[in-house]
Every structure is written in structure tokens, then in C-alpha cells.
Motif scaffolding. Sequence first.
Motif, PDB file in Angstrom:
ATOM      1  N   ALA A  55       0.854  -1.198   0.000  1.00 32.99           N
ATOM      2  CA  ALA A  55       0.000   0.000   0.000  1.00 32.99           C
ATOM      3  C   ALA A  55       0.882   1.237   0.000  1.00 32.99           C
ATOM      4  CB  ALA A  55      -0.923  -0.013   1.216  1.00 32.99           C
ATOM      5  N   GLY A  56       0.249   2.375  -0.100  1.00 29.11           N
ATOM      6  CA  GLY A  56       0.976   3.629  -0.042  1.00 29.11           C
ATOM      7  C   GLY A  56       1.460   4.095  -1.402  1.00 29.11           C
ATOM      8  N   ASN A  57       2.287   5.111  -1.380  1.00 29.80           N
ATOM      9  CA  ASN A  57       2.829   5.724  -2.591  1.00 29.80           C
ATOM     10  C   ASN A  57       4.013   4.884  -3.071  1.00 29.80           C
ATOM     11  OD1 ASN A  57       4.209   7.459  -4.459  1.00 29.80           O
ATOM     12  ND2 ASN A  57       3.144   9.198  -3.570  1.00 29.80           N
ATOM     13  N   ARG A  58       3.846   4.223  -4.210  1.00 33.73           N
ATOM     14  CA  ARG A  58       4.893   3.326  -4.689  1.00 33.73           C
ATOM     15  C   ARG A  58       6.073   4.102  -5.272  1.00 33.73           C
ATOM     16  NH1 ARG A  58       4.405  -0.242  -1.658  1.00 33.73           N
ATOM     17  NH2 ARG A  58       6.027  -1.289  -2.864  1.00 33.73           N
ATOM     18  N   ARG A  59       5.848   5.304  -5.752  1.00 33.71           N
ATOM     19  CA  ARG A  59       6.960   6.086  -6.287  1.00 33.71           C
ATOM     20  C   ARG A  59       7.905   6.527  -5.172  1.00 33.71           C
ATOM     21  NH1 ARG A  59       3.810  10.363 -10.060  1.00 33.71           N
ATOM     22  NH2 ARG A  59       2.832  10.737  -8.046  1.00 33.71           N
ATOM     23  N   LEU A  60       7.350   6.948  -4.049  1.00 35.75           N
ATOM     24  CA  LEU A  60       8.198   7.290  -2.921  1.00 35.75           C
ATOM     25  C   LEU A  60       8.851   6.049  -2.327  1.00 35.75           C
ATOM     26  CD1 LEU A  60       7.252  10.223  -3.014  1.00 35.75           C
ATOM     27  CD2 LEU A  60       6.960  10.110  -0.539  1.00 35.75           C
ATOM     28  N   ASN A  61       8.138   4.933  -2.364  1.00 33.03           N
ATOM     29  CA  ASN A  61       8.736   3.689  -1.894  1.00 33.03           C
ATOM     30  C   ASN A  61       9.937   3.317  -2.754  1.00 33.03           C
ATOM     31  OD1 ASN A  61       8.900   0.522  -1.859  1.00 33.03           O
ATOM     32  ND2 ASN A  61       7.750   1.087  -0.021  1.00 33.03           N
ATOM     33  N   HIS A  62       9.855   3.591  -4.051  1.00 38.87           N
ATOM     34  CA  HIS A  62      10.990   3.316  -4.948  1.00 38.87           C
ATOM     35  C   HIS A  62      12.167   4.239  -4.618  1.00 38.87           C
ATOM     36  CE1 HIS A  62      13.190   2.212  -8.559  1.00 38.87           C
ATOM     37  NE2 HIS A  62      13.284   3.493  -8.871  1.00 38.87           N
ATOM     38  N   VAL A  63      11.884   5.513  -4.310  1.00 37.25           N
ATOM     39  CA  VAL A  63      12.955   6.436  -3.939  1.00 37.25           C
ATOM     40  C   VAL A  63      13.659   5.964  -2.672  1.00 37.25           C
ATOM     41  CG1 VAL A  63      13.435   8.797  -3.175  1.00 37.25           C
ATOM     42  CG2 VAL A  63      11.870   8.395  -5.081  1.00 37.25           C
ATOM     43  N   LEU A  64      12.890   5.524  -1.684  1.00 35.96           N
ATOM     44  CA  LEU A  64      13.493   5.026  -0.446  1.00 35.96           C
ATOM     45  C   LEU A  64      14.240   3.717  -0.672  1.00 35.96           C
ATOM     46  CD1 LEU A  64      10.567   5.790   2.037  1.00 35.96           C
ATOM     47  CD2 LEU A  64      12.586   7.170   1.573  1.00 35.96           C
ATOM     48  N   HIS A  65      13.758   2.890  -1.590  1.00 35.87           N
ATOM     49  CA  HIS A  65      14.443   1.633  -1.910  1.00 35.87           C
ATOM     50  C   HIS A  65      15.812   1.919  -2.536  1.00 35.87           C
ATOM     51  CE1 HIS A  65      14.801  -2.606  -3.051  1.00 35.87           C
ATOM     52  NE2 HIS A  65      15.267  -2.166  -4.214  1.00 35.87           N
ATOM     53  N   ILE A  66      15.867   2.876  -3.464  1.00 29.29           N
ATOM     54  CA  ILE A  66      17.140   3.239  -4.085  1.00 29.29           C
ATOM     55  C   ILE A  66      18.102   3.792  -3.032  1.00 29.29           C
ATOM     56  CG2 ILE A  66      18.232   4.762  -5.757  1.00 29.29           C
ATOM     57  CD1 ILE A  66      16.733   2.413  -6.985  1.00 29.29           C
ATOM     58  N   ALA A  67      17.578   4.614  -2.116  1.00 27.67           N
ATOM     59  CA  ALA A  67      18.427   5.159  -1.060  1.00 27.67           C
ATOM     60  C   ALA A  67      18.979   4.050  -0.169  1.00 27.67           C
ATOM     61  CB  ALA A  67      17.633   6.169  -0.230  1.00 27.67           C
ATOM     62  N   ALA A  68      18.164   3.044   0.121  1.00 30.50           N
ATOM     63  CA  ALA A  68      18.634   1.928   0.948  1.00 30.50           C
ATOM     64  C   ALA A  68      19.715   1.124   0.232  1.00 30.50           C
ATOM     65  CB  ALA A  68      17.458   1.031   1.325  1.00 30.50           C
ATOM     66  N   ILE A  69      19.555   0.883  -1.055  1.00 27.24           N
ATOM     67  CA  ILE A  69      20.563   0.137  -1.820  1.00 27.24           C
ATOM     68  C   ILE A  69      21.884   0.905  -1.863  1.00 27.24           C
ATOM     69  CG2 ILE A  69      21.123  -0.761  -4.086  1.00 27.24           C
ATOM     70  CD1 ILE A  69      19.076  -2.422  -2.565  1.00 27.24           C
ATOM     71  N   VAL A  70      21.801   2.222  -2.044  1.00 29.65           N
ATOM     72  CA  VAL A  70      23.017   3.042  -2.086  1.00 29.65           C
ATOM     73  C   VAL A  70      23.729   2.998  -0.742  1.00 29.65           C
ATOM     74  CG1 VAL A  70      23.855   5.406  -2.327  1.00 29.65           C
ATOM     75  CG2 VAL A  70      22.168   4.524  -3.927  1.00 29.65           C
ATOM     76  N   GLN A  71      22.999   3.067   0.351  1.00 27.59           N
ATOM     77  CA  GLN A  71      23.631   3.039   1.665  1.00 27.59           C
ATOM     78  C   GLN A  71      24.260   1.680   1.957  1.00 27.59           C
ATOM     79  OE1 GLN A  71      21.263   4.497   4.899  1.00 27.59           O
ATOM     80  NE2 GLN A  71      20.637   6.364   3.836  1.00 27.59           N
ATOM     81  N   ILE A  72      23.665   0.621   1.474  1.00 24.52           N
ATOM     82  CA  ILE A  72      24.241  -0.707   1.701  1.00 24.52           C
ATOM     83  C   ILE A  72      25.528  -0.888   0.904  1.00 24.52           C
ATOM     84  CG2 ILE A  72      23.845  -3.177   1.323  1.00 24.52           C
ATOM     85  CD1 ILE A  72      20.913  -2.709   2.003  1.00 24.52           C
ATOM     86  N   ARG A  73      25.585  -0.312  -0.284  1.00 26.88           N
ATOM     87  CA  ARG A  73      26.764  -0.472  -1.124  1.00 26.88           C
ATOM     88  C   ARG A  73      27.950   0.364  -0.648  1.00 26.88           C
ATOM     89  NH1 ARG A  73      24.298  -0.449  -7.327  1.00 26.88           N
ATOM     90  NH2 ARG A  73      23.180  -2.440  -7.157  1.00 26.88           N
ATOM     91  N   HIS A  74      27.697   1.392   0.148  1.00 18.62           N
ATOM     92  CA  HIS A  74      28.773   2.261   0.613  1.00 18.62           C
ATOM     93  C   HIS A  74      28.931   2.122   2.123  1.00 18.62           C
ATOM     94  CE1 HIS A  74      27.572   4.010  -3.267  1.00 18.62           C
ATOM     95  NE2 HIS A  74      28.811   4.476  -3.345  1.00 18.62           N
ATOM     96  N   ASP A  75      30.064   2.613   2.605  1.00 18.54           N
ATOM     97  CA  ASP A  75      30.367   2.533   4.036  1.00 18.54           C
ATOM     98  C   ASP A  75      29.607   3.644   4.754  1.00 18.54           C
ATOM     99  OD1 ASP A  75      31.362   1.932   6.479  1.00 18.54           O
ATOM    100  OD2 ASP A  75      33.401   2.666   6.093  1.00 18.54           O
ATOM    101  N   THR A  76      28.396   3.352   5.139  1.00 15.81           N
ATOM    102  CA  THR A  76      27.530   4.333   5.778  1.00 15.81           C
ATOM    103  C   THR A  76      26.909   3.727   7.035  1.00 15.81           C
ATOM    104  OG1 THR A  76      25.639   3.619   4.432  1.00 15.81           O
ATOM    105  CG2 THR A  76      26.984   5.433   3.573  1.00 15.81           C
ATOM    106  N   GLU A  77      26.185   4.543   7.759  1.00 20.67           N
ATOM    107  CA  GLU A  77      25.459   4.045   8.925  1.00 20.67           C
ATOM    108  C   GLU A  77      24.362   3.066   8.514  1.00 20.67           C
ATOM    109  OE1 GLU A  77      23.993   7.316  11.138  1.00 20.67           O
ATOM    110  OE2 GLU A  77      25.985   8.113  11.653  1.00 20.67           O
ATOM    111  N   GLY A  78      23.823   3.272   7.305  1.00 19.13           N
ATOM    112  CA  GLY A  78      22.815   2.339   6.813  1.00 19.13           C
ATOM    113  C   GLY A  78      23.371   0.935   6.639  1.00 19.13           C
ATOM    114  N   ARG A  79      24.606   0.823   6.157  1.00 26.76           N
ATOM    115  CA  ARG A  79      25.210  -0.500   6.022  1.00 26.76           C
ATOM    116  C   ARG A  79      25.413  -1.153   7.392  1.00 26.76           C
ATOM    117  NH1 ARG A  79      31.082  -1.330   3.269  1.00 26.76           N
ATOM    118  NH2 ARG A  79      29.886  -1.119   1.318  1.00 26.76           N
TER     119      ARG A  79
END
Length: 323
Positions: free
Chosen positions: A164-188
Amino acid sequence: MTWSQPSAWPALSACRLLTDRRDELSHLRVQTVNRLQRLLAELIAAGAKRDLSALQAKRVLASVRPRTLVGKTMRRMAAEEITDLVGVDAKLKTIKNELRGAVQDRGSHLMNLCGIGPAGAARILADVGDVARFPDRNHFASWTGTAPLDASSGDQIRHRLSRAGNRRLNHVLHIAAIVQIRHDTEGRAYYRRKRAESKTPMEALRCLKRRISDAVYRQLVADANAADSAEEAAGPGGHSGATPQSSAADLHTPVIGSSDKPQPGPARSTLPRTGHRSNTHAASTASPPRRRDRAVKVERPTVRTTLTATSVDAPSKAPRPRP
């Protein structure tokens, strides 16, 4: 300027149009690259790598010298695809610069978050509009589709993805999560902690997306509060230090009230003076007594019958009673 004001609606609409155009060009670029890779795979025995840029494709195509008619035709089509790719990349670069300027003009700091660029920040601003319509971060996460749903069964406690919810914003957050996992960040680091807690990769990714959603909500609220504070400091006139009262309001201006104004005297009468009786009669005739509503007016005879004699022997004019 906040997005809730009517003056910000044209900028909001323009930002949404730019983000939609950017998404269309991104899809067009993917299709162009796919066609180019298919042609290069036919021309080169080893094939071409994925995610080719226009410059890399030119270098690869320059090393190909087909001798057959089919090969020459495929090489010409590949050259046309490269030309289209160059044009699409130029348009994407222009729109990216416009989106960066639009986000900065709004005073947003979403691009400071890792994994969110100008396109993602503009999409968030365009779709969210006024962040005040979300009471808290939980409502915002439910709207973005990052709040997982309970899918527990018996002793097994688990959650599943919410579609449910806004799938376009969900895609933006998904891309941000993938970027953080690939780099040395707090998200990783957060993602690895969730993996250490025996969570699956998708479950850990959903937890990271929810964490990024909360960070986006906090940044939107902070930007809105900063914009409101700036407007209050600027004042109603749009300049710092302006007050509702102008500088001329402090000057002493004499004001004459209605009681201080000279009143005109009584007008001189031009009518002839009459006696007291005539004035009394005129006053009585000028203002007749008021009657109550629905009152019955009874007229009484006002003429009196009098007996007058012109001589002694004159007969009386009074009427005789009938027998």
C-alpha cells in the motif's frame, strides 16, 4: 516559502512535471541501452558489458568492422542508438540541474541524506506537498509503504512487505537503501546488525527503508519549521525587522472628534409668527394619535343640532316624534 501556501502551488506543479519527465527519460534511456546491447552482442562475439555509457559504446563500436551487409546494417543501427543515447543523457543532465535548483530554492536539505539525489528529493517534495498533513512518522511510513504488516502465524513471528501507499516514494526510499548498503555508511552498519539478528536480506532491507523513511520525515519537519521561522523573522513586509505599524504611524497627528467639531446653530425661521392657539392646533393636527394594531375606529358625530329662532312666532325646526 512553504508548500502549504497558495503561492507555492505553481512551483509544486512545475517540480512534479519535471520529475515525471525525468522518469520518462530514464525509461527511454533503459530501452535505448537495451537495444544497443542487443546489437553489440550480434556484432561482437564476447558481447558488451551492461550499463554502457555513450562514450563506452562509441569505443566498442569503433573497433568493429563488419564486412557483410547484415553486419554493416547492424553497425549503422547501433550508431543511431548511440546518437539517441547521447541526446537522452543531455536532456537528463539538464533536468537534473533544474531539479537541484528547485530543491535548493525551496530551502530543503533532503539531498544531505545519503542515497537521495536531486530527482529523489524533488519527487519527495512534489508528492508530499505539506508535511503537516502527517501527524507523526508512523503515518508517514504507512503512506510511503515502508511500514511492514504483521504476518505472524502461531509461534512464528514475522512481517511482510506492505504494497500500500505511494509506490513512487517507496521506490525512492528503496534506491536510497541500496546506495547506503553499497557504501560505508550508517545504513550498512544497521543492515548488518539486522542480518546478525537472524533476519533475511529482504527483512533487513525493509527495516532499513523504514529507518530512512523516519529520517526523511524528520528532515521535512525540520525544513518546514525553519521556513516558518524565516517568514516570521522577515515580517509581513518581506524585509527583516518590518512591523505591522509603519514609521509614519508614530507621528502625532491631531484628530478632531465629533464632539469637538463646531456645531451649526439653529436656522432662522422665515415663516410668519402665529398665535398660541394656532400653534397648538397645528401641532395637534400634525401629529395625530397613534392607533394600536387591529383597533376598530368608531366615528362619532361631531355636528351638534341647535335651535335658533329668527322671531318669537317662528315655528320650531326640531323634528316631531312619530306616533
